[in-house]
Structures are given as C-alpha cells and as structure tokens.
Design a protein around this motif. Sequence first.
Motif, PDB file in Angstrom:
ATOM      1  N   UNK A 351       0.834  -1.203   0.000  1.00  0.00           N
ATOM      2  CA  UNK A 351       0.000   0.000   0.000  1.00  0.00           C
ATOM      3  C   UNK A 351       0.870   1.254   0.000  1.00  0.00           C
ATOM      4  N   UNK A 352       2.060   1.194   0.625  1.00  0.00           N
ATOM      5  CA  UNK A 352       2.972   2.332   0.576  1.00  0.00           C
ATOM      6  C   UNK A 352       3.439   2.580  -0.860  1.00  0.00           C
ATOM      7  N   UNK A 353       3.706   1.506  -1.599  1.00  0.00           N
ATOM      8  CA  UNK A 353       4.059   1.656  -3.009  1.00  0.00           C
ATOM      9  C   UNK A 353       2.939   2.291  -3.809  1.00  0.00           C
ATOM     10  N   UNK A 354       1.694   1.920  -3.494  1.00  0.00           N
ATOM     11  CA  UNK A 354       0.557   2.539  -4.170  1.00  0.00           C
ATOM     12  C   UNK A 354       0.501   4.034  -3.861  1.00  0.00           C
ATOM     13  N   UNK A 355       0.752   4.426  -2.607  1.00  0.00           N
ATOM     14  CA  UNK A 355       0.728   5.849  -2.252  1.00  0.00           C
ATOM     15  C   UNK A 355       1.778   6.616  -3.039  1.00  0.00           C
ATOM     16  N   UNK A 356       2.986   6.056  -3.149  1.00  0.00           N
ATOM     17  CA  UNK A 356       4.039   6.726  -3.907  1.00  0.00           C
ATOM     18  C   UNK A 356       3.661   6.844  -5.383  1.00  0.00           C
ATOM     19  N   UNK A 357       3.083   5.790  -5.942  1.00  0.00           N
ATOM     20  CA  UNK A 357       2.682   5.827  -7.352  1.00  0.00           C
ATOM     21  C   UNK A 357       1.565   6.838  -7.577  1.00  0.00           C
ATOM     22  N   UNK A 358       0.599   6.917  -6.670  1.00  0.00           N
ATOM     23  CA  UNK A 358      -0.502   7.867  -6.810  1.00  0.00           C
ATOM     24  C   UNK A 358      -0.001   9.302  -6.776  1.00  0.00           C
ATOM     25  N   UNK A 359       0.949   9.589  -5.882  1.00  0.00           N
ATOM     26  CA  UNK A 359       1.493  10.949  -5.819  1.00  0.00           C
ATOM     27  C   UNK A 359       2.277  11.260  -7.083  1.00  0.00           C
ATOM     28  N   UNK A 360       3.064  10.294  -7.564  1.00  0.00           N
ATOM     29  CA  UNK A 360       3.814  10.517  -8.806  1.00  0.00           C
ATOM     30  C   UNK A 360       2.896  10.696 -10.007  1.00  0.00           C
ATOM     31  N   UNK A 361       1.749  10.042  -9.990  1.00  0.00           N
ATOM     32  CA  UNK A 361       0.857  10.073 -11.154  1.00  0.00           C
ATOM     33  C   UNK A 361      -0.131  11.233 -11.106  1.00  0.00           C
ATOM     34  N   UNK A 362      -0.745  11.467  -9.953  1.00  0.00           N
ATOM     35  CA  UNK A 362      -1.817  12.455  -9.853  1.00  0.00           C
ATOM     36  C   UNK A 362      -1.444  13.682  -9.037  1.00  0.00           C
TER      37      UNK A 362
END
Length: 517
Positions: A351-362
């Motif tokens: 889930x931490x990886x998802x948070x990093x990806x979401x910030x990088x994407x959106x």
Amino acid sequence: MRLPRRVPWAHISELEQVCSWIYADENDLDAKVLAVNRLAAWKATTSLPHALESTHALLVVVLQDAAQQGQGSSSFLSLRQSYATAVIRLVNGLVDPLQLGAYARSINSIAAQLGLPAWLVELRHAATHEDLPSIDVLREAARQAMAWLLQNYFLPTLNPSVPPTSQSQRPTLRPLAPLLKHYKTLAKATVRDATLAIKYRHEAARVLRDVERWIAEAKIAAPVAATAWDDIDEDEGGDGDARERWAVERLVDALLEKGAFVPVSKRKRVLSSAEFHPSALTLNIWTPLLTHIEPLHPSLPAVLVSKIISHLSSQDIPHLAAQAPDEDVVLLDAEEEREKHRQDMSYDRCVAGWANWLVDTYGGKDDEECEDSDGYLSREEVVLKLVAALGPTRSVSETRKKTAQELLRGLSKGHPALEKASSLVSNMPQPTSINTWQDTNMELMRERLSTLLSLSRGSPSSSVDTSDNSETMDPPHTVRGPAATSPSHLPPGWRKVTRDDGWRPSPIGVFVPCAAA
C-alpha cells in the motif's frame, strides 16, 4: 466548512405550524388554505425546497378537488391532469438530482433507495406515456405522496435526530467486492493475453459502468442528513460534497482490501526494483479502473493516499494471546508470529508503493482550481503528514514505521527540500526519559523548525527567523524611545506607538484615545 443553508422560514416553529395545518386534521380545509397561503408567501420571497414545492402543488389540487365536489361538478379531466402533473413533478424532482453517475440508473432503483412507493413511479410513467389514470387512483397517489413527504421531509426536518420511518425499509448498499473481483478477472486475462481485449471489451465496459452505478448508490445511502435529497446537487459545499466523500471512502476501503490493490499472494506484493511502485502486473490490472473513475471523482487519489498514511501511522493490533493468555486462547508459536509479521509487512509495503505511485501520477497538477479543492493531491502535503506521523510524540509500530520512512524517502527523491526534511526525520534521535537539554538540542530544533516551515509555506524564503533574539527583546511594559519606534519592517507611513506617545493597554474592543492619534 459547510456554508449556511438558506431556508424560507424565519424560525423552525413556522414550519411546524405549516405541518400542523396540513396533517393535523385531514378534513380541515380552512387550515389547508392557510398552509397554501403561507407556502405561496415563502415562494414569493425565495425558492422553496423541492419537498415544499411539491407539497404546495398537491395541496392546491386537493383544495380544487374539494371545491368541485361541493359544487357537484362531474368533469374531472382538469383535476386528473392537475393531480398527474403534481405527482410527475414530485417523482422527477426526487429522482433526477440523484442521477449522479456517468451512466443512467433506473428510476425504480433510485426510488427504492429513497423509500418512495414503487407504484408512484409506475403511475408517473403511465401519466406521461400512456392513458391518464382515473381520478380515484390519482387521489390515492396524492394521499400517499403527502404521507411520504410527512415521514421523509417534515418530521426529519423538525426532529433531525429522528431518522425517517422509511430508512429501515431502504435496501442496504450491495457489496462491492464481487464487482471488483469480476473486474480483476477480466483485466488479468487481457493483461496476460492481449488478443482477449477485443473479446472482453464489452464485458469490461459493463463492469466499469456497474462500479460507477455502485458509487451513485453509495451517495444515496450515505448517512449524511435525513433531508439531504433537497440539496444533493448544490455546488456550495453542502451535503453533496459529504456524500461524495463518503461514497469515495467506501470505494477506497474496498480497493485496499487484500485481493484488490494488494494481491492475496505475498509473492505478488513485491514492489518494482527501479522505483518504489507496485509491480507492473498490478499496475496494468488496476490502472484502467483508476483512469475511468478519477475524472468522475477527482478526490479518489487524495482519499486513497490519506487512508494509506492513516494505516501506516497506526499501531499494530495486539494478538489475543498477549491480551488474555488463558486456556481458551491458542498461543501462537514463534514461527507463526514471524509469518504473520512478514505478511503484515508485505501488505504495508504494497500500500505504501501505491501511495508513492498515486502521488507521482496524480500529484502536483498546476491547476489553481484543483489546488483549491479538497481532492487536490500535493506531494508536500503528503510529506508533511508523514513527518507529523513519524514525530517523536507519535506511537507508531516499528514495522510500519520502517515502511513509512521508506515511503517518505521515495516521495522525497529528486526534491532537495523534501529530501532535507526526510533526512531530519530519519536521523531523529529517540526521546529519552531523562531531561538532559543542552544548547545543541535547541539549535537542532530551530534547524528542523526552519526546514519544516519553509516546506509548508512553499519556499525557503518564507520561513520565520528562529534565531535566538531573547537578549534583544524588550521586557514587558518597557518604554522605548522615539528612535526605536519605527522598525524597518513596517509598511511606509506606519510607526509603532509606545507609552511615550500616550498609549496604554486596554481590552479588545475598547477605544482609548491617545495623543498620537
């Protein structure tokens, strides 16, 4: 903050009086005339909520019907048309604002969630597209419509703490997990075999529509307010925003369950080696769903990241064996403890990886309208939340603390100001029980404060001066000379008034004239 809502009555007792005029005695036509006149007066001064608008229309037809019956008129065509129009406007006004999704839903499903009798929807359809119903049917429809308005508008508005009687009769929100599971099956098949994309194209589009319909149903089922259907489509930050937030949060809860964003198998939770992101297979499965929902619900990425940070900054749930070590509790052996620890840590890192990806994407969109909205995702804000969660006064479990620090480093990578703040938190010493403050501790605290303030205010130049100026500050009630009363930082034309000018302290709001004035 929710803005005040304009209502036509000066005090709630006026609405209570109108309600008593309408419902106290069904045969008291004089009281109903008073209610119609009061509603007409309100309508002349401001726009009425749809419930009161429909009440006014139905009461006017009821009075017309009573007057014609007293005169012995046998022509009911105009009455039938008036009754039908009032019922049609009532149903349409309730249902149309709740068509919130990108795809239309059936009127029957929305009416069922509102607790509106299904046969009123059928009567609306018949009166619009088929033969006009009989006068007896329309009279019964008006009677039931007035009863529904009493139970779902007047009583909840007069007593907000009491839920409407039809609340218990409304269908519960259907589970989202089967829809997500179906979507995952189709997406996984097309990711592994691109030739199946055409075959499953229509089925995948149908599942996406079903997910969007589920969000619309969740908005109606949101426990926001008993009369929220009156202003659900307002753009002033009212109940519509609260319902949107509640529905998106329920969607996020389902997405963060094991089997959705987080694979069930621990092997598939391994993050990308190049970046602190989920694996390419996981992203390929779930990115189409996010791409479809995010334009319709822009707050989704921000709510997802907020939920993940709240999870990473919380304590682990202690085992039952540690809480109640009695004979009824099966103690976990060391191997089971280690296995559970590894499993939880793999979930946290995923889930931490998802948070990093979401910030990088959106995150970090250069849109002023987005920045002013609640759904704006800012990298700096996310870093500040993580810094606050990892502070010395917060009790975070060691396993989740390591994952949160890893996420903090991933978010700060490539951003010098954020990297400096991240390094300060990572190198923060653990608090001790012995009070051994030294001058170096104060200097370190000033440095950290300056760094965090410059981060929160957008630029290092906006940070406050944290230097130790206690020796240059005047003691309380010290008289200073005129030469020192005009600091350079004051705007041109302004100066500081002191006691030499006749100024003296006084309570706020009390005007005390002085010679300098």
